[in-house]
Motif scaffolding. Sequence first.
Motif, short mmCIF file in Angstrom:
data_model
loop_
_atom_site.label_atom_id
_atom_site.label_comp_id
_atom_site.label_asym_id
_atom_site.label_seq_id
_atom_site.Cartn_x
_atom_site.Cartn_y
_atom_site.Cartn_z
N GLN A 1 0.84 -1.19 0.00
CA GLN A 1 0.00 0.00 0.00
C GLN A 1 0.88 1.24 0.00
O GLN A 1 1.82 1.35 0.78
CB GLN A 1 -0.89 0.01 1.25
N GLN A 3 1.14 5.32 0.45
CA GLN A 3 0.48 6.51 0.99
C GLN A 3 1.10 7.75 0.37
O GLN A 3 2.32 7.85 0.22
CB GLN A 3 0.63 6.54 2.51
N ASP A 107 -4.61 4.51 -8.89
CA ASP A 107 -4.72 3.44 -7.90
C ASP A 107 -4.65 3.98 -6.47
O ASP A 107 -5.15 3.34 -5.54
CB ASP A 107 -3.60 2.42 -8.12
N TYR A 108 -4.01 5.13 -6.33
CA TYR A 108 -3.84 5.72 -5.00
C TYR A 108 -4.11 7.23 -5.06
O TYR A 108 -3.77 7.89 -6.05
CB TYR A 108 -2.42 5.49 -4.48
#
Length: 119
Positions: A1, A3, A107-108
């Motif tokens: 993941q 950030q 995607d983020y």
Amino acid sequence: QVQLVESGGGLVQAGGSLRLSCAASGSILSMNTMGWYRQAPGKQRELVASIIRRGSTALADSVKGRFTISRDNAKNTIYLQMNSLKPEDTAVYYCAAGLRGSLVPPDYWGQGTQVTVSS
């Protein structure tokens, strides 16, 4: 993941400049594409600028000649240099990252940073 954390927003007068930064928690080299969206009140979120891993960039017509996107792979950070700001640039600016060759959709997302340009 991954950030994404944006910084650098604020209040500026028309004609002024701001530089937004987006720091990624992991290596941005794992992201094929990174960029910036913005969303003004009552409007849809729009893609403003993007940069691919090799360094090629793309800018929306509304910001060409005024904004520049760049990346620092060593710092896992991308930047949006905004010059000659106009009141219509007022928006929340979001950093975005994509694993593929497109940021539509990313995607983020970052949490956003407010940019306000006064006339």
